[in-house]
Design an enzyme around this catalytic site. Structure first.
Site, PDB file in Angstrom:
ATOM      1  N   THR A  43      40.303  40.070  40.603  1.00  0.00           N
ATOM      2  CA  THR A  43      39.462  39.026  40.017  1.00  0.00           C
ATOM      3  C   THR A  43      39.544  37.743  40.837  1.00  0.00           C
ATOM      4  OG1 THR A  43      39.916  39.968  37.841  1.00  0.00           O
ATOM      5  CG2 THR A  43      38.949  37.772  37.899  1.00  0.00           C
ATOM      6  N   TYR A 106      31.576  44.626  30.785  1.00  0.00           N
ATOM      7  CA  TYR A 106      30.175  44.475  30.385  1.00  0.00           C
ATOM      8  C   TYR A 106      29.651  45.631  29.531  1.00  0.00           C
ATOM      9  CZ  TYR A 106      25.248  43.236  30.378  1.00  0.00           C
ATOM     10  OH  TYR A 106      23.984  42.902  29.971  1.00  0.00           O
ATOM     11  N   TYR A 132      44.652  47.935  34.686  1.00  0.00           N
ATOM     12  CA  TYR A 132      44.508  46.479  34.565  1.00  0.00           C
ATOM     13  C   TYR A 132      43.746  46.186  33.275  1.00  0.00           C
ATOM     14  CZ  TYR A 132      43.002  41.692  35.917  1.00  0.00           C
ATOM     15  OH  TYR A 132      42.748  40.335  35.964  1.00  0.00           O
ATOM     16  N   ARG A 137      38.257  38.838  29.935  1.00  0.00           N
ATOM     17  CA  ARG A 137      37.171  38.914  30.917  1.00  0.00           C
ATOM     18  C   ARG A 137      36.278  40.133  30.700  1.00  0.00           C
ATOM     19  NH1 ARG A 137      36.936  35.841  35.547  1.00  0.00           N
ATOM     20  NH2 ARG A 137      38.696  34.419  35.923  1.00  0.00           N
ATOM     21  N   LYS A 162      48.927  46.191  34.914  1.00  0.00           N
ATOM     22  CA  LYS A 162      48.856  44.730  34.939  1.00  0.00           C
ATOM     23  C   LYS A 162      48.282  44.334  33.591  1.00  0.00           C
ATOM     24  CE  LYS A 162      46.529  40.724  36.936  1.00  0.00           C
ATOM     25  NZ  LYS A 162      45.526  40.209  37.903  1.00  0.00           N
ATOM     26  N   ILE A 204      51.515  40.147  38.699  1.00  0.00           N
ATOM     27  CA  ILE A 204      50.400  40.034  39.645  1.00  0.00           C
ATOM     28  C   ILE A 204      49.788  38.676  39.371  1.00  0.00           C
ATOM     29  CG2 ILE A 204      48.175  40.943  40.366  1.00  0.00           C
ATOM     30  CD1 ILE A 204      49.200  43.717  39.842  1.00  0.00           C
TER      31      ILE A 204
END
Length: 293
Positions: A43, A106, A132, A137, A162, A204
């Site tokens: 990201t 999305y 992840y 997000r 993560k 991370i």
């Protein structure tokens, strides 16, 4: 397989193009200052604005410049399963140690959809996967039950996570449901201390872009169970953790890097723009607090 301070690297741009020379310098600086691994095209690397050709070149350069000194965890996430597999296949050929694969964003798949997505990747690539989860997000939340099921089905593929869910109870959920061998890395710098206390083994990190030595020392103190030193280093870094998100990331991070390294441009790709005055003030104060200016 992975532990310690692992920066989610920014992708430097200059005049709209990938600044390969600056990126190579950044990789060397990170390794020289104690980072235990590198994540290109996450990201923070603005992967969503990179073409596939650019995405692959960034990974290729990172692996080449790291030259085996530290492992490279290539950002391979996509909301298109086939495109994620494309990134994984390229990363495997390039010599990446693992793929960082974010929950699809999305399109908001169900938990069954997430199982199907990640299972397909595991069945069609032998590159180890670091899951992840960043629901803030992606909107999609990779639930602990789903993480544990994937690790049960494909124990050699899903080697860690993560976790940027901000739910610290999940560290224990994953540890008890999978085992200590499953590498749990915080995706939130400001929560790294309690995350490690619960069983995490590293982070991370966004902040490690700017303060790799301090972040590496902090993680080493955690690993050594030196809580007093870990707290001291965490206090030094704490304002910087928050300053990195005073504006849309990685805007503040790129501004901070440009303050520390003149060879790095404070350039982002639309729809992101350089951070505003409030963020710049916060970053400058945090850099001074950490002794980096």
């Amino acid at each position: 397989m992975f532990s310690g301070s692992i920066p989610a690297l920014v992708t430097p741009f200059r005049d709209g193009a990938f600044d390969e020379s600056a990126f190579r310098k950044l990789v060397d600086w990170q390794i020289e200052n104690g980072s235990s691994g590198l994540v290109p095209c996450g990201t923070t690397g603005e992967n969503s604005t990179l073409s596939n050709a650019e995405h692959h070149r960034v990974i290729e350069v990172c692996v080449e410049q790291a030259a085996g000194r530290v492992p490279v965890i290539a950002g391979c996430g996509s909301n298109d399963t086939m495109n994620a597999l494309l990134h994984m296949n390229f990363s495997k050929k390039s010599g990446a140690a693992a793929a960082l694969v974010v929950a699809p964003y999305y399109n908001r798949p169900s938990q069954d959809g997430l199982l199907a997505h990640f299972s397909y990747l595991a069945e069609h690539s032998d590159l180890p996967i670091l899951l992840y989860n960043v629901p803030g997000r992606t909107v999609t939340d990779l639930q602990p039950e789903t993480v544990c099921e994937l690790a049960r089905r494909f124990p050699r593929t899903f080697i860690g996570i993560k976790d940027a869910s901000a739910d610290l109870s999940r560290v224990t959920d994953h540890r008890m449901g999978i085992g200590k061998h499953f590498a749990q890395l915080s995706g939130d710098d400001e929560l790294a201390l309690p995350f490690n206390a619960a069983g995490g083994v590293g982070c991370i990190s966004v902040t490690a872009n700017v303060a790799p030595k301090l972040c590496a020392e902090f993680q080493a103190a955690c690993a050594a169970n030196d809580l007093e030193l870990a707290r001291e280093l965490n206090d030094k870094l704490y304002p910087l953790h928050y300053a990195m998100f005073e504006d849309s990331s990685p805007g503040p991070c790129k501004y901070a890097l440009a303050r520390v390294h003149p060879w790095l441009s404070n350039e982002l790709r639309l729809p992101l723009v350089p951070c505003g005055e409030k963020a710049r003030i916060a970053v400058d104060a945090a850099l001074e607090h950490a002794g980096l200016l």
